[in-house]
Design a protein around this motif. Structure first.
Motif, PDB file in Angstrom:
ATOM      1  N   ARG A  66      36.290  -8.474  13.087  1.00 24.20           N
ATOM      2  CA  ARG A  66      36.914  -9.766  13.405  1.00 24.20           C
ATOM      3  C   ARG A  66      36.660 -10.794  12.317  1.00 24.20           C
ATOM      4  O   ARG A  66      37.405 -11.722  12.160  1.00 24.20           O
ATOM      5  CB  ARG A  66      36.376 -10.298  14.722  1.00 24.20           C
ATOM      6  CG  ARG A  66      36.616  -9.349  15.889  1.00 24.20           C
ATOM      7  CD  ARG A  66      38.059  -9.191  16.132  1.00 24.20           C
ATOM      8  NE  ARG A  66      38.280  -8.236  17.178  1.00 24.20           N
ATOM      9  CZ  ARG A  66      39.403  -7.677  17.427  1.00 24.20           C
ATOM     10  NH1 ARG A  66      40.453  -7.946  16.696  1.00 24.20           N
ATOM     11  NH2 ARG A  66      39.524  -6.806  18.409  1.00 24.20           N
ATOM     12  N   ASN A 100      34.046  -7.512  19.655  1.00 26.08           N
ATOM     13  CA  ASN A 100      35.031  -7.629  18.596  1.00 26.08           C
ATOM     14  C   ASN A 100      35.051  -6.416  17.689  1.00 26.08           C
ATOM     15  O   ASN A 100      35.613  -6.461  16.603  1.00 26.08           O
ATOM     16  CB  ASN A 100      34.756  -8.881  17.744  1.00 26.08           C
ATOM     17  CG  ASN A 100      35.106 -10.135  18.504  1.00 26.08           C
ATOM     18  OD1 ASN A 100      35.942 -10.087  19.408  1.00 26.08           O
ATOM     19  ND2 ASN A 100      34.487 -11.236  18.185  1.00 26.08           N
ATOM     20  N   GLN A 138      51.113  -7.874  20.176  1.00 20.94           N
ATOM     21  CA  GLN A 138      50.680  -6.600  19.605  1.00 20.94           C
ATOM     22  C   GLN A 138      51.132  -5.428  20.471  1.00 20.94           C
ATOM     23  O   GLN A 138      51.617  -4.415  19.945  1.00 20.94           O
ATOM     24  CB  GLN A 138      49.157  -6.587  19.464  1.00 20.94           C
ATOM     25  CG  GLN A 138      48.645  -7.454  18.334  1.00 20.94           C
ATOM     26  CD  GLN A 138      47.123  -7.503  18.302  1.00 20.94           C
ATOM     27  OE1 GLN A 138      46.468  -7.424  19.334  1.00 20.94           O
ATOM     28  NE2 GLN A 138      46.566  -7.641  17.123  1.00 20.94           N
ATOM     29  N   GLY A 160      35.992  -0.500  17.255  1.00 21.97           N
ATOM     30  CA  GLY A 160      37.096  -1.370  16.878  1.00 21.97           C
ATOM     31  C   GLY A 160      38.371  -0.568  16.687  1.00 21.97           C
ATOM     32  O   GLY A 160      38.372   0.671  16.618  1.00 21.97           O
ATOM     33  N   ALA A 161      39.492  -1.266  16.585  1.00 16.85           N
ATOM     34  CA  ALA A 161      40.800  -0.620  16.537  1.00 16.85           C
ATOM     35  C   ALA A 161      40.998   0.195  15.270  1.00 16.85           C
ATOM     36  O   ALA A 161      41.596   1.277  15.299  1.00 16.85           O
ATOM     37  CB  ALA A 161      41.902  -1.679  16.658  1.00 16.85           C
ATOM     38  N   SER A 208      39.552 -10.506  10.030  1.00 14.40           N
ATOM     39  CA  SER A 208      40.933 -10.551  10.524  1.00 14.40           C
ATOM     40  C   SER A 208      41.497 -11.937  10.364  1.00 14.40           C
ATOM     41  O   SER A 208      40.790 -12.926  10.292  1.00 14.40           O
ATOM     42  CB  SER A 208      40.974 -10.121  11.976  1.00 14.40           C
ATOM     43  OG  SER A 208      40.187 -10.979  12.749  1.00 14.40           O
ATOM     44  N   ASP A 258      44.166  -2.646  19.411  1.00  7.48           N
ATOM     45  CA  ASP A 258      43.634  -4.003  19.359  1.00  7.48           C
ATOM     46  C   ASP A 258      44.077  -4.812  20.580  1.00  7.48           C
ATOM     47  O   ASP A 258      43.402  -5.749  20.992  1.00  7.48           O
ATOM     48  CB  ASP A 258      44.105  -4.706  18.084  1.00  7.48           C
ATOM     49  CG  ASP A 258      43.239  -5.907  17.730  1.00  7.48           C
ATOM     50  OD1 ASP A 258      42.002  -5.791  17.835  1.00  7.48           O
ATOM     51  OD2 ASP A 258      43.795  -6.959  17.371  1.00  7.48           O
TER      52      ASP A 258
END
Length: 382
Positions: free
Chosen positions: A379, A374, A19, A178-179, A382, A235
Motif C-alpha cells: 500500500r 494492506n 476494480q 497482498g493482491a 500504491s 485487491d
C-alpha cells in the motif's frame, strides 16, 4: 458523536467497486479474444500465458519493493489449491465443456457465480440474494441457454466450482501476501501444471511458434486478462467481500458482447442487450443493499468496526482527572467523576478552578501502510 459510515470509507468503496467491475469485464473479453488463438495448442498456449503473466507480476512486485514471504504449510496448500482449481482445472473444464456443448452452456453455468458467492460468502441478506438472482438471470439471457449433453454440463459445473475456488481460496492469503503476490504465485504455479497436462495430451506438439495474430492474442490474455484482471479482483475482494464483489461476475457476458462488437464478430442481439440490462439492474440492487444503513451498521461488519465509539469527549477528560482512580485504571473508564463537597477550609479550597482541555475526537482507525490488512508494504507504493 457518531460518524456516518459513508463519510469514512467512500474512496475505499468506490475503488473496490470499480476494480471488481473492471476485473470481471476484462475476464468477459476473454471469449472474444480466444477466437484469435483458437488454432493454437490449448495447453501450451495457456502455459505461455501464465508464464508471461507471472514474469510481469514478479517484476511489478520487485518495483513495488515486495520481497519474498515465507509461507506456512497451510498457506502453501491453499496457494497450490488456488492455482490448481482456479487456473489450471478451470481452463481445462472450460475447454472440455466448449468441445462438448459449445460456449453457450458453460457461459450460462458460470453466470450463476454471483448467486453461489452470495450464498457461500457468509450470511447474505435477502436483498443480496435477490440481486444475485437478477444478475444470474441477466447473464443467462445474455449468454443463451443453447444445447448440450451430459458431459458438457458436468464439465461446466466443474468450471463453476473452480471459479468459486478462485475467490474463496484467495481470501485467507490476501491479508498476508497482498493482491500482487497472490496473483504472481498462483500464475507461476500454474505453468508446470499446464506443461504436464499439455505433454500428456498433445506431446511435443503442445508448443509452436505463434503467428502474429496469435502472439497478440496470447499477449492480451497474459497482460490484460491475467495480470491486470487478477490484481484488480484480488485487491477488490477484501474491500467489498464475496457477496458484493460476486455480483460483478455478471459483467462477464457484457464484456463478451462488447468485445465481439469491437472485433466485428457480430452485433449484439435483443436478448444480449436485455440480459446486459438485467445484469446492471441486479448489480445496482445489490450495491444499494450493501450500502443501506442497516447493513453498514450491523454488528461485526467492517463498517461498524470503523465507526469511532460514541463516548462523550468531556466525560473522558473528566475521568482522566478524577482523583479517585488512576487514568489507566479499568475502573476509571466506567466510574463517573466524583463530586466532592465544598470545603470551608481556606487551605483545602483551590485558588482557581482547573480547566480541562478538550480531548480531540478520535477519528476512524487507519491501517498503516505496512499492516497485514494492506498486504505487506504494497500500500505504501500504491
Amino acid at each position: 458523536m457518531n460518524t456516518n459510515v459513508s463519510t469514512i470509507t467512500p474512496r475505499v468503496e468506490i475503488r473496490g467497486l470499480s476494480q471488481a467491475a473492471g476485473a470481471m469485464f476484462l475476464v468477459g473479453t476473454l471469449a472474444g479474444v480466444s477466437g484469435v488463438i483458437g488454432d493454437y495448442p490449448v495447453y501450451g498456449g495457456q502455459a505461455l500465458r501464465y508464464l508471461l503473466a507471472a514474469a510481469t507480476l514478479f517484476a511489478v512486485a520487485r518495483i513495488a519493493g515486495l520481497g519474498f514471504v515465507r509461507l506456512t504449510p497451510r498457506e502453501t496448500a491453499l496457494l497450490v489449491a488456488l492455482s490448481l482449481t482456479g487456473l489450471v482445472i478451470f481452463n481445462v473444464a472450460v475447454i472440455e465443456a466448449t468441445r462438448h456443448s459449445g460456449p453457450a452452456l458453460v457461459g450460462t453455468v458460470l453466470g450463476t457465480v454471483p448467486l453461489a458467492l452470495a450464498l457461500l460468502g457468509g450470511r447474505p441478506t435477502p436483498r443480496i440474494v435477490g440481486a444475485a438472482t437478477v444478475v444470474v438471470a441477466g447473464a443467462t439471457l445474455a449468454t443463451g441457454l443453447g444445447s448440450g449433453d451430459l458431459p458438457g454440463l458436468l464439465w461446466s459445473l466443474v468450471a463453476l466450482v473452480c471459479e468459486i475456488c478462485f475467490s474463496l481460496l484467495a481470501i485467507p492469503l490476501l491479508p498476508k501476501l497482498g493482491a500482487v503476490r497472490v496473483s504472481a504465485y498462483s500464475a507461476a504455479l500454474a505453468v508446470p501444471l499446464l506443461v504436464v497436462i499439455g505433454l500428456l495430451v498433445d506431446g511435443t506438439a503442445m508448443l509452436r511458434v505463434p503467428s502474429s495474430s496469435e502472439a497478440l492474442g496470447l499477449a492480451y490474455q497474459s497482460v490484460i486478462v491475467t495480470t491486470v484482471a487478477f490484481f484488480l479482483w484480488y485487491d477488490a475482494l477484501p474491500r467489498l467481500g464475496t457477496e458484493t464483489a460476486g455480483l460483478f461476475a455478471g459483467l462477464i457476458p457484457v464484456g463478451a458482447i462488447v468485445t465481439g462488437l469491437i472485433l466485428g464478430l457480430g452485433a449484439p442481439s435483443v436478448p444480449d442487450l436485455a440480459g446486459a440490462a438485467l445484469v446492471v439492474t441486479g448489480i445496482v440492487i445489490g450495491l444499494s443493499a450493501a450500502a443501506s444503513p442497516s447493513a453498514a451498521t450491523a454488528t461485526g461488519s467492517p463498517a461498524a468496526g470503523a465507526r469511532p465509539p460514541a463516548t462523550p469527549v468531556n466525560s473522558r477528560a473528566a475521568e482522566a482527572c478524577s482523583p479517585t482512580a488512576p487514568a489507566s485504571s479499568p475502573a476509571a473508564a466506567t466510574r463517573p467523576p466524583t463530586v466532592r463537597a465544598a470545603s470551608h477550609s481556606p487551605a483545602a479550597r483551590p485558588a482557581t478552578t482547573p480547566t480541562v482541555a478538550p480531548v480531540p475526537e478520535a477519528g476512524p482507525p487507519v491501517n498503516p501502510a505496512s499492516s497485514p490488512v494492506n498486504g505487506g508494504t504494497f500500500r505504501r507504493h500504491s
